[in-house]
Enzyme design. Structure first.
Site: not given
Length: 665
Positions: A604, A541, A584, A554, A549, A558, A573
């Site tokens: 990562r 999240d 989100e 917006h 936003n 996006d 992978r």
């Protein structure tokens, strides 16, 4: 030089033939009457003049105005000069005086030129050198000859009577003989000459035995009628021979029969034997005996020969027209059958496209089938500046690629948009050596493929290893139809693929959507249950996304979602599944990965969040007996815990919270 020599040799042959015909006719000239009773020279002269006119116009367009008139004068002179040079000496050497020879030469010349002029209007194909192969052309030939001979004869006999140049002077009998001899001479010589000078005429099956029987019967019947039945009106017995020749043999054989039979009848009659030799008491009571004894038999026998020739030619030409019509009907029927077969093959090929899993491969296979090519390629732009093989059909034909900046046949076709067939690639400047030598092909057909909007979508190429000099008539049509269908089929296939992707992908980020996620998770949990390998889920999240936003708008939000999706996917992978969970939030399935490994992956991803933003991750490992929803619920709890800890952290479900360090004062 060679052409001039050939022209001179042809003129020499015509000159000799005309001289012999004039000499043969002069043998029948009557003392005290002037002109010859038979005129094979009329036929030879008409044929010569027609061939001269045809040869003069071959390969040239008729010039307008005065040039056309001068051209006609030159063609007439090209015939008139040699005819005069031949005719005058022959008449003088055979007993005619100078005025009579000049008058007869002028009459033959005028008669021939008028005949050819009339034929030029009524039957121009004959003047152009075509064979006599129509009944209407025969009617035109007879009518033009009779009119030209009557006009020339009336003028010649009138001039002779006025100048006393020809013994015998003017009479209706003389005019009738003049006209009849010209008509017969033309009927016996011109059809045969026109047929013999044409090649490629329809041939009838050889009947050597029957032809020998016809010849033997003709000799016996002529000998019997002209030597043993003198004075009896039995000439009608000769007509079945003409009918026999007309119905059973070619028109050329009939023309030879007419010439030989007519010559025999005329010669024997003029010798005073046969059914036409007379005497005919009371027919011309006021005419001199020599006229009744010679002129009337000549008139009767030539009328009989002319009628027989016309009857035979009409029968033969009607048969030839019928055979030609039947041949055209058969050819049209065969062509219609071939077209139906080609249409059926094309329809079957088009029908197979709708049911094919790989539309492009089906198009290439259909192109091979309907064209008979050894191989077929569908080349499409690959996005890297080249035309590459989207599909290939045919054994031994590997995929190919052609750079769009290259100067080749393929790129020329896709730029120009016109189909092209190359019979010999080795001799074509634009043919690629790789296509010619690498594939071992000799001939190729290139058909551009255009979309419904007219955009150039590719090239359909059919190749042959053996040389093909020309494409059959149905092949260009089939290729154009296949190319059009190929464009529609590829558009449909691409649209279906886009629709399928749209049904499984989030429209904003391009990641898997909830539907695709559910299908993937069900498959992965079943696989983990079978294999016993670990499976972990991660819920991600973006932190403070609403504030981002509201602050930047917006559109910026996006862009952040799209960039995060791309960056996160770069950390995974191929077997991993990343989906947009909503808003989100993103969800990740990591097959073969434990909770500890999933934590490392989540870290990562947190490290590559774009635009200086952060995210919080909740991790949970699937346990046998759990459902995906239960595991995701654990991930959600872990994520909530991470939010409570201050965000930008990875929390593993069921993992004890870290003990805070003691605060020293």
């Amino acid at each position: 030089m060679r052409r001039t020599t050939a022209t001179a040799l042809r003129a020499l042959r015509w000159t000799v033939l005309l001289g012999l015909a004039l000499a043969a006719g002069r043998l029948t000239a009557l003392e005290g009457h002037g002109f010859a009773l038979v005129s094979p020279a009329a036929g030879v002269a008409a044929l010569w003049c027609a061939r001269t006119r045809a040869g003069a116009g071959r390969g040239h367009r008729a010039p307008p105005g005065r040039r056309a008139a001068s051209g006609a004068v030159l063609r007439a002179a090209a015939f008139a000069v040699p005819l005069t040079v031949v005719s005058l000496p022959v008449h003088l050497l055979t007993g005619a005086d100078v005025p009579a020879a000049a008058l007869l030469t002028a009459a033959l010349l005028g008669q021939t030129l008028l005949l050819v002029a009339l034929l030029g209007r009524w039957a121009p194909r004959l003047v152009a050198g075509a064979p006599l192969d129509r009944v209407r052309h025969l009617v035109a030939l007879v009518a033009a000859t009779a009119l030209a001979a009557a006009a020339a004869g009336a003028a010649a006999l009138g001039a002779a009577a006025a100048a006393d140049a020809l013994p015998g002077g003017w009479s209706w009998t003389s005019l009738a003989v003049w006209t009849a001899r010209a008509v017969v001479g033309v009927l016996l010589v011109v059809p045969l000459g026109l047929r013999l000078q044409q090649r490629g005429l329809p041939r009838r099956p050889p009947r050597a035995g029957e032809l020998a029987a016809l010849a033997a019967t003709g000799v016996l019947l002529h000998g019997w009628l002209f030597t043993h039945l003198e004075g009896l009106p039995v000439a009608f017995l000769l007509l079945p021979l003409t009918v026999w020749a007309a119905l059973r043999f070619s028109t050329s054989v009939l023309s030879v029969h007419n010439l030989l039979a007519g010559a025999a009848a005329v010669v024997l009659t003029l010798e005073g034997v046969g059914p036409f030799a007379g005497p005919f008491p009371g027919v011309f009571p006021a005419a001199p005996d020599e006229v009744a004894a010679a002129v009337l038999p000549a008139l009767l026998v030539q009328a009989f020969v002319g009628v027989s020739a016309v009857v035979g030619l009409v029968l033969a030409l009607v048969r030839d027209e019928r055979d030609a019509l039947l041949a055209r009907v058969r050819a049209q029927a065969a062509g219609a059958l071939r077209q139906a077969e080609h249409a059926a093959a094309l329809t079957a090929a088009l029908r197979s496209l709708n049911a094919a899993e790989d539309v492009r491969a089906a198009i290439c296979a259909a192109a091979r089938e309907v064209t008979g090519a050894d191989g077929a390629y569908l080349l499409e732009p690959d996005g890297s500046g080249a035309l590459s093989s989207a599909a290939v059909a045919g054994a031994g034909f590997p995929p190919v690629s052609v750079r769009l900046e290259e100067e080749s046949v393929t790129t020329a076709v896709i730029r120009g948009g016109d189909p092209l067939f190359v019979a010999d690639l080795a001799a074509h400047d634009g043919a690629s050596p790789r296509l010619r030598e690498g594939l071992g092909v000799t001939s190729a057909a290139f058909q551009p493929v255009r979309t419904s909007l007219g955009e150039r979508a590719g090239v359909l190429v059919c190749v042959w290893r053996a040389r093909v000099d020309a494409l059959p008539a149905h092949v260009p049509i089939a290729l154009a139809t296949l190319a059009s269908e190929a464009a529609h089929a590829v558009e449909r296939a691409d649209l279906l693929l886009r629709l399928a992707l749209a049904a499984e992908r989030d429209p904003l980020t391009g990641l898997a959507n909830r539907r695709r996620w559910d299908e993937s998770v069900a498959s992965e949990t079943a696989r983990a249950a079978r294999s016993g390998l670990p499976l972990s889920f991660v819920l991600l999240d973006l932190d403070h996304f609403k504030r981002y936003n509201d602050t930047l708008g917006h559109l910026a939000g996006d862009d952040l979602l799209r960039e995060f999706a791309t960056a996160a996917a770069g950390c995974l992978r191929e077997v991993d599944t990343l989906a947009r969970w909503g808003g989100e939030e993103f969800v990740l399935a990591l097959p073969g990965c434990s909770a500890a490994g999933a934590r490392a992956v989540a870290d990562r991803i947190r490290a590559v969040v774009p635009r200086g933003q952060t995210c919080t991750a909740g991790v949970a490992q699937w346990r046998p007996g759990q459902t995906a929803a239960e595991v995701l619920a654990l991930c959600d709890l872990a994520l909530y815990e991470g939010k409570e800890r201050g965000r930008d952290v990875t929390v593993v479900a069921d993992e004890p919270a870290p003990v805070p360090a003691p605060v020293t004062t």
